[in-house]
Scaffold this active site. Structure first.
Site, short mmCIF file in Angstrom:
data_model
loop_
_atom_site.label_atom_id
_atom_site.label_comp_id
_atom_site.label_asym_id
_atom_site.label_seq_id
_atom_site.Cartn_x
_atom_site.Cartn_y
_atom_site.Cartn_z
CE LYS A 1 -4.05 1.46 2.68
NZ LYS A 1 -4.91 1.08 3.82
CB SER B 1 -7.50 3.58 2.99
OG SER B 1 -6.70 2.80 4.21
CB SER C 1 -8.52 0.66 5.76
OG SER C 1 -8.69 1.96 5.92
#
Length: 185
Positions: free
Chosen positions: A81, A156, A180
């Site tokens: 990420k 996210s 997320s």
């Protein structure tokens, strides 16, 4: 779809451990899938395919035995990420203020994953600082849902989820404070 990409992460690691497939073959399969999917998905805006190929080749030449450690990923390509540092790659946090930020060192999580045989091929899209339940930011834009334009990839970790769902990588790092991981799932 490429037969290698169609494997689950567990199947891919088992094939790597058994010597039925090489890490470089998986990196190349991921690269082909990324090239086919990314123009419309925008899940993996930061690629590191050259270094991934070098790492895979070095792993093959060194004859690393994945049975040395039960948690070894044996050369499995993964995505990290864009909130986590990978040495030599941008970490933008999805924020224009950090669009030129390049990590000098890797986060301990990345170092641990790499020490266990993971090969980083890309960084996945995330909302600015991971603070929204949708994956959209002012650096890379929105990540589309693999399931249709009328849906969101969530956030996210939406870039990570979309990349795994479309077979760009077998595993992707995600993090969760307020949904997320759960929203994309």
């Amino acid at each position: 779809m490429d037969a290698l990409i169609a494997m689950t992460a567990t199947e891919a690691v088992a094939a790597l451990r058994a010597g039925q497939v090489k890490p470089s073959e998986l990196v190349d399969a991921a690269a082909r899938r990324i090239e086919a999917v990314e123009p419309g998905l925008n899940a993996l805006p930061i690629l590191d395919l050259d270094r991934a190929r070098e790492t895979a080749k070095r792993r093959e030449e060194d004859g690393v035995d994945p049975s040395d450690h039960p948690a070894d990923l044996a050369g499995l390509p993964i995505a990290i990420k864009d909130l986590i540092d990978v040495a030599g790659l941008p970490t933008t946090y999805g924020c224009p203020l950090f669009k030129d930020n390049v990590a000098k060192t890797s986060d301990p999580l990345v170092r641990l994953l790499e020490s266990r045989g993971a090969i980083v091929v890309a960084k996945s899209n995330s909302p600015e600082f991971g603070m929204l339940p949708v994956t959209d930011n002012r650096v890379f834009g929105a990540t589309a849902s693999p399931y249709g334009a009328d849906r969101t990839s969530g956030g996210s970790s939406g870039g990570a989820a979309a990349a795994v769902a479309t077979g760009e990588v077998w595993l992707a790092h995600g993090s969760d404070v307020g949904g997320s991981l759960r929203i994309p799932a």
